[in-house]
Design an enzyme around this catalytic site. Structure first.
Site, PDB file in Angstrom:
ATOM      1  N   GLU A   1       0.862  -1.169   0.000  1.00  0.00           N
ATOM      2  CA  GLU A   1       0.000   0.000   0.000  1.00  0.00           C
ATOM      3  C   GLU A   1       0.912   1.236   0.000  1.00  0.00           C
ATOM      4  O   GLU A   1       1.830   1.315   0.827  1.00  0.00           O
ATOM      5  CB  GLU A   1      -0.869  -0.010   1.264  1.00  0.00           C
ATOM      6  CG  GLU A   1      -1.881   1.104   1.235  1.00  0.00           C
ATOM      7  CD  GLU A   1      -2.786   1.112   2.468  1.00  0.00           C
ATOM      8  OE1 GLU A   1      -2.672   0.222   3.311  1.00  0.00           O
ATOM      9  OE2 GLU A   1      -3.596   2.057   2.554  1.00  0.00           O
TER      10      GLU A   1
ATOM     11  N   ARG B   1       4.909 -13.139   9.222  1.00  0.00           N
ATOM     12  CA  ARG B   1       5.554 -11.834   9.075  1.00  0.00           C
ATOM     13  C   ARG B   1       6.935 -11.907   9.676  1.00  0.00           C
ATOM     14  O   ARG B   1       7.167 -12.634  10.631  1.00  0.00           O
ATOM     15  CB  ARG B   1       4.763 -10.771   9.846  1.00  0.00           C
ATOM     16  CG  ARG B   1       3.566 -10.261   9.145  1.00  0.00           C
ATOM     17  CD  ARG B   1       2.820  -9.312  10.054  1.00  0.00           C
ATOM     18  NE  ARG B   1       3.100  -7.926   9.720  1.00  0.00           N
ATOM     19  CZ  ARG B   1       2.501  -7.288   8.734  1.00  0.00           C
ATOM     20  NH1 ARG B   1       1.616  -7.912   7.982  1.00  0.00           N
ATOM     21  NH2 ARG B   1       2.786  -6.033   8.493  1.00  0.00           N
TER      22      ARG B   1
ATOM     23  N   LYS C   1       4.357  -0.005   9.607  1.00  0.00           N
ATOM     24  CA  LYS C   1       4.375   1.380   9.138  1.00  0.00           C
ATOM     25  C   LYS C   1       3.716   2.328  10.127  1.00  0.00           C
ATOM     26  O   LYS C   1       4.124   3.473  10.267  1.00  0.00           O
ATOM     27  CB  LYS C   1       3.674   1.477   7.767  1.00  0.00           C
ATOM     28  CG  LYS C   1       4.572   1.001   6.632  1.00  0.00           C
ATOM     29  CD  LYS C   1       3.892   1.099   5.291  1.00  0.00           C
ATOM     30  CE  LYS C   1       3.125  -0.149   4.976  1.00  0.00           C
ATOM     31  NZ  LYS C   1       2.560  -0.210   3.643  1.00  0.00           N
TER      32      LYS C   1
END
Ligand code: ATP
Ligand code: MG
Length: 656
Positions: A203, A415, A425
């Site tokens: 994103e 992850r 983020k």
């Protein structure tokens, strides 16, 4: 026998007695020569074959050679099995292995097809089939005919080590993922030509970090083509700067996207699908508040007619409704145990223009609605994502089946977490906003920009993610593992002498040099091995010295033959020496897992100390971005100058 054949026999490097035997078997030699033209097996295999075939009848040898020519026999094992079979046949032993074989030929083509579908190429198929099924030795032509009919790819994907391990080995091949109709599958295969297609979908709401490097490792190396797709469905978070930095970072890591797309490229298609779902009664406009939706109440708007919903959705699209007053929801299964099946939000109103979409919509699609449709439209075969998406599988498949379109397979991996730092983020943003770090490229951060500025080579990042592997279990990787790998990649760097806190040392009868203030102590402390009273030290490429006294900060020493415990470096007292600034960096967070508590409280205020250094003049040749070794200190990367000084960031220290 021709000269030609003799020459060939020479080249086989086999014993004289074997050659003699072979000479008696003209066809055998001729056959061997045929094999050599195809070079599918190596010298050892020739040799083995030579040994065995001397007692085989020529017709069998020809048959075996046929198999080799057709590349049905591709390794020594298979060859031995062939020979064994041929020998048995010769002995008239038509039962046992051969009987099994007879049964196996009655396998219909369907069975063969099934086997073939599991493999990307002929070679792999053959080596598999040969393990437990002898039919391939008998009728290769038929096998090949079937395979040709299947259009089996001979293009094998050479996957790197870790992509062949664990569960990844068993992921489906192109065309194996179930669809609601055979037609959908065939159309997909026609468009993709059976290629494996993946996508990396960041994103554009921040910079990429080392966790993304892990995702990219899988996405870009797994298949034939990888699409870089910006997942840009929320204009409230996205910025042009991020679109650019992402592409730049992807390239920096060495990846070349097959195509670059954006979720916003498909806004029209997405809207059309939504309208289609409204028409078939699978989507409705809802006015519940976020809190009410969270409380899982069944929406009172669920049973509106398609006509009413269509009209309302049109109004939402063209801006007649305010943000937060209407959403489009999918009519899924409110009874389901999986909360993500409880009428997901497909569209919400966001009063902000999109950076890239050329048409103005007031509504924007949600992740859940968009991602699977994008994957489908791009014919993705494997949609890799991190584990938190596991529970979204059900809605992913539900939606695509509802739309009756091609359905990729979603597959989750864990992850990447690294000790003593944070990656998400949202947390990086907090550190930036609170000015705890300089920015996205602060060299203490594990953003790709930060790592680049710190001097970490991209190859080291890829080697690191390869080393930790693709797993399903969440864990925190010790940052020291990363640092070890970085050191491996910096071994060959130029070495320069840099000292901090330059301290003058006068060697009796020789002159004055400069040493690092840290290499000397007035008073000896435990474990200190360098210069102090009663403890001499070696000077690199010079002599050993012992301390006589300190005169106004000047260390007076004399040369000595006494033994010393360590060696230190030094600089000539020279006007050419260059003053530099160094960012001495250590882990940003004190705890192994800063996320356990409030991560902002765990920041180490000393994680970046700016130190003055003095260096030999060779340092002037080091360019911005270059990494050099500061002798005995570690590796350092030149950054942009600051206040007229050359600035260096510590990449990693020496191994302790
Ligand atoms: P963040 O929490 O850092 O914002 P994200 O998942 O929202 O992460 P995206 O830009 O949406 O970030 O992610 C793009 C891809 O990278 C996704 O497939 C995501 O699963 C993957 N990814 C993100 N962070 C990690 C990580 N730490 N380890 C492995 N993969 C990750
Ligand atoms: Mg995200």
């Amino acid at each position: 026998m021709t000269q030609d054949v003799n020459e060939f026999m020479e080249s086989l490097k086999i014993s004289e007695s074997l050659k003699d035997q072979l000479r008696k078997k003209e066809y055998a030699v001729e056959n061997l020569r045929r094999i050599s033209r195809y070079a599918v097996i190596d010298k050892n295999i020739y040799y083995n074959m030579c040994l065995s075939i001397t007692d085989l009848e020529d017709c069998y040898v020809s048959e075996i050679v046929d198999l080799i020519e057709e590349k049905i026999v591709i390794n020594e094992n298979m060859l031995n099995k062939c020979i064994e079979l041929a020998q048995r046949r010769k002995c008239g032993e038509k039962k046992g292995a051969l009987a099994d074989y007879v049964r196996s030929v009655s396998f219909d083509d369907h069975k063969l097809k099934e086997a073939a579908e599991q493999f990307d190429n002929l070679k792999e198929l053959m080596s598999h089939v040969s393990k437990d099924d002898e039919m391939v030795f008998y009728d290769p032509k038929r096998v090949i005919a079937v395979l040709k009919g299947l259009n089996v790819k001979s293009k094998k994907i050479e996957r790197k080590g870790i992509l062949n391990e664990g569960k990844l080995r068993y992921l489906h091949k192109a065309g194996e993922n179930p669809q609601i109709s055979e037609e959908i599958l065939q159309e997909h295969l026609k468009r993709t030509n059976g290629e494996i297609i993946t996508r990396f979908p960041p994103e554009p709401n921040g910079y990429l970090h080392i966790g993304h490097a892990k995702a990219m490792y899988l996405d870009f190396n797994f298949g034939n083509r990888c699409i870089l797709r910006y997942d840009d469905t929320n204009p409230a978070n996205e910025m042009a700067e991020y679109y650019e930095s992402i592409l730049d970072d992807v390239r920096w890591l060495g990846y070349v996207p097959w195509k670059i797309t954006s979720a916003s490229d498909y806004f029209d298609e997405l809207i059309n699908f939504a309208k289609q779902m409204i028409k078939n009664g699978s989507a409705y406009v809802c006015h519940l508040s976020t809190e009410e939706i969270k409380a899982q109440v069944q929406s009172p708007y669920r049973d509106r007619s398609p006509e009413v919903n269509t009209a309302l959705f049109e109004e939402m699209i063209c801006g007649k409704w305010k943000e937060g007053t209407a959403i489009l929801r999918l009519k899924m299964d409110m009874e389901s145990k999986n909360m993500l099946m409880h009428d997901l939000i497909a569209y919400r109103i966001i009063e902000k223009d999109h950076l890239k979409a050329d048409k103005k919509y007031h509504v924007y699609p949600s992740y859940d609605y968009t991602h699977c449709i994008n994957d489908s439209l791009e014919d993705i075969t494997h949609s890799f994502c991190s584990r938190e998406f596991f529970s979204r599988r059900a809605s992913y498949y539900w939606l695509l089946d509802n739309l009756r379109v091609y359905k990729p397979v979603q597959w989750e991996f864990s992850r990447l977490n690294i000790s003593n730092t944070v990656l998400s983020k949202r947390k990086l943003n907090a550190l930036i906003h609170k000015k705890i770090v300089i920015g996205w490229d602060d060299p203490r951060l594990f953003t790709l920009r930060g790592l680049r500025r710190r001097g970490v080579p991209p190859q080291a990042i890829n080697a690191f993610v390869e080393k930790i592997g693709i797993t399903f279990n969440d864990s925190i990787v010790d940052v020291r593992l990363f640092e070890n790998i970085v050191r491996d990649f910096l071994k060959d760097r130029q070495i320069v002498n840099v000292i901090y806190d330059p301290t003058e040392m006068e060697i009796e009868g020789q002159g004055v040099i400069l040493i690092d203030g840290d290499d000397f102590r007035q008073e000896n402390t435990e474990g200190f091995l360098r210069l102090t009273y009663g403890q001499p030290v070696g000077l690199v490429n010079k002599c050993a010295v012992e301390l006589i006294n300190i005169d106004n900060g000047l260390l007076k020493v004399r040369q000595t033959d006494k033994t010393f415990k360590s060696r230190i470096h030094w600089l000539q007292k020279d006007l050419q020496n260059v003053k530099i600034k160094v960012r001495e960096l250590s882990h940003l967070f004190k705890s192994f897992n800063p996320e356990e508590k409030d991560f902002l409280e765990d920041v180490d205020p000393d994680s970046m100390l700016i130190v003055d250094g003095l260096c030999e003049s060779r340092i002037m040749d080091v360019k911005v971005g270059d990494v050099v070794q500061f002798f005995r200190k570690g590796w350092y990367c030149r950054d942009e100058d600051e206040n007229g000084f050359m600035m260096f960031n510590k990449t990693v220290g020496m191994k302790k």
